[in-house]
Write an enzyme that holds these catalytic residues in place. Structure first.
Site, PDB file in Angstrom:
ATOM      1  N   GLY A 272     -24.415 -35.719  10.278  1.00 30.84           N
ATOM      2  CA  GLY A 272     -24.845 -34.347  10.036  1.00 30.84           C
ATOM      3  C   GLY A 272     -26.043 -33.987  10.886  1.00 30.84           C
ATOM      4  N   CYS A 273     -26.839 -33.049  10.400  1.00 30.18           N
ATOM      5  CA  CYS A 273     -28.001 -32.553  11.134  1.00 30.18           C
ATOM      6  C   CYS A 273     -28.966 -33.664  11.495  1.00 30.18           C
ATOM      7  CB  CYS A 273     -28.718 -31.509  10.284  1.00 30.18           C
ATOM      8  SG  CYS A 273     -30.331 -31.027  10.925  1.00 30.18           S
ATOM      9  N   PHE A 274     -29.298 -33.778  12.773  1.00 32.01           N
ATOM     10  CA  PHE A 274     -30.195 -34.864  13.160  1.00 32.01           C
ATOM     11  C   PHE A 274     -31.624 -34.644  12.711  1.00 32.01           C
ATOM     12  CE2 PHE A 274     -29.664 -33.179  17.829  1.00 32.01           C
ATOM     13  CZ  PHE A 274     -30.295 -31.984  17.509  1.00 32.01           C
TER      14      PHE A 274
ATOM     15  N   CYS B 123     -30.135 -27.253  15.286  1.00 31.78           N
ATOM     16  CA  CYS B 123     -30.849 -28.532  15.422  1.00 31.78           C
ATOM     17  C   CYS B 123     -30.844 -29.091  16.882  1.00 31.78           C
ATOM     18  CB  CYS B 123     -30.154 -29.479  14.590  1.00 31.78           C
ATOM     19  SG  CYS B 123     -30.451 -30.372  13.274  1.00 31.78           S
TER      20      CYS B 123
END
Length: 217
Positions: free
Chosen positions: A48-50, A20
């Site tokens: 978490g994941c952007f 990411c």
């Protein structure tokens, strides 16, 4: 930072590892559902994941823009590769530009906590490590108090069996991520990580807050 997820195929289960990153948007007047954004302010979150977090906030009425980036660490001008080493102290983060006359900071907090597993330590879903830890970056005493009170409320509510792991720390600086990470969920719906992790997570949030969503979301 690596994103690991499972996809079921006819011949078995394969483990896929993806990544990411971020982009910054220019200031502009946006008309959304006949509402012209007024003076905006910024807020900063990590969970978490952007790719997921950016898309979650951008779907909300009153949010003008969400930008993916890095914050919370000690390395200057970090790249995705730098953060991936887990040595920079940075977490994948999102800068949220919003109109407080349309959506409040309290509402942003409510969506933030509900859109993740706030009890997961140093990670979110299949993504693990310091770069995926959940953090609220407060910019003033009001934001700090609101965040701490809401976290306390959740801890005392009995809703979760484990303590809330979200960190609440002072904001220092936000480093914009690489352009290819910006609007990633929207631009790459075919990506296996997006299909198996991002979209289900976003849809769970939308099911909880249909009244907060922009038209078309």
């Amino acid at each position: 930072m690596k994103k690991t997820f499972l996809t079921s195929l006819s011949l078995g289960i394969f483990i896929l590892v993806l990544a990411c990153s971020t982009t910054t948007k220019t200031k502009q007047t946006i008309v959304e559902d006949k509402t012209v954004y007024g003076p905006t302010v910024k807020a900063y979150f990590a969970s978490g994941c952007f790719w997921c977090v950016e898309a979650i906030f951008e779907s909300l009425k009153g949010v003008k823009e969400a930008t993916s980036g890095y914050s919370g660490g000690h390395t200057k001008n970090p790249t995705y590769e730098d953060v991936n080493t887990e040595l920079t102290g940075h977490a994948e983060s999102v800068e949220v530009i919003y109109d407080p006359q349309i959506i409040s900071y309290e509402t942003l907090l409510k969506v933030y906590f509900a859109s993740q597993d706030p009890t997961q330590v140093k990670g979110q879903g299949p993504d693990h490590g310091d770069s995926y830890r959940s953090i609220i970056f407060y910019q003033n005493e009001t934001e700090k108090t609101l965040a701490e009170n809401y976290k306390k409320q959740l801890n005392e509510s009995g809703k979760y069996k484990k303590p809330i792991a979200v960190e609440i720390v002072p904001f220092k600086i936000f480093w914009k991520a690489e352009d290819y990470h910006q609007d990633y969920e929207r631009n790459h719906p075919e990506n296996p990580y997006v299909q198996n992790v991002s979209i289900p997570r976003i849809n769970r949030m939308k099911a909880q807050f249909p009244e907060l969503l922009k038209k078309g979301h």
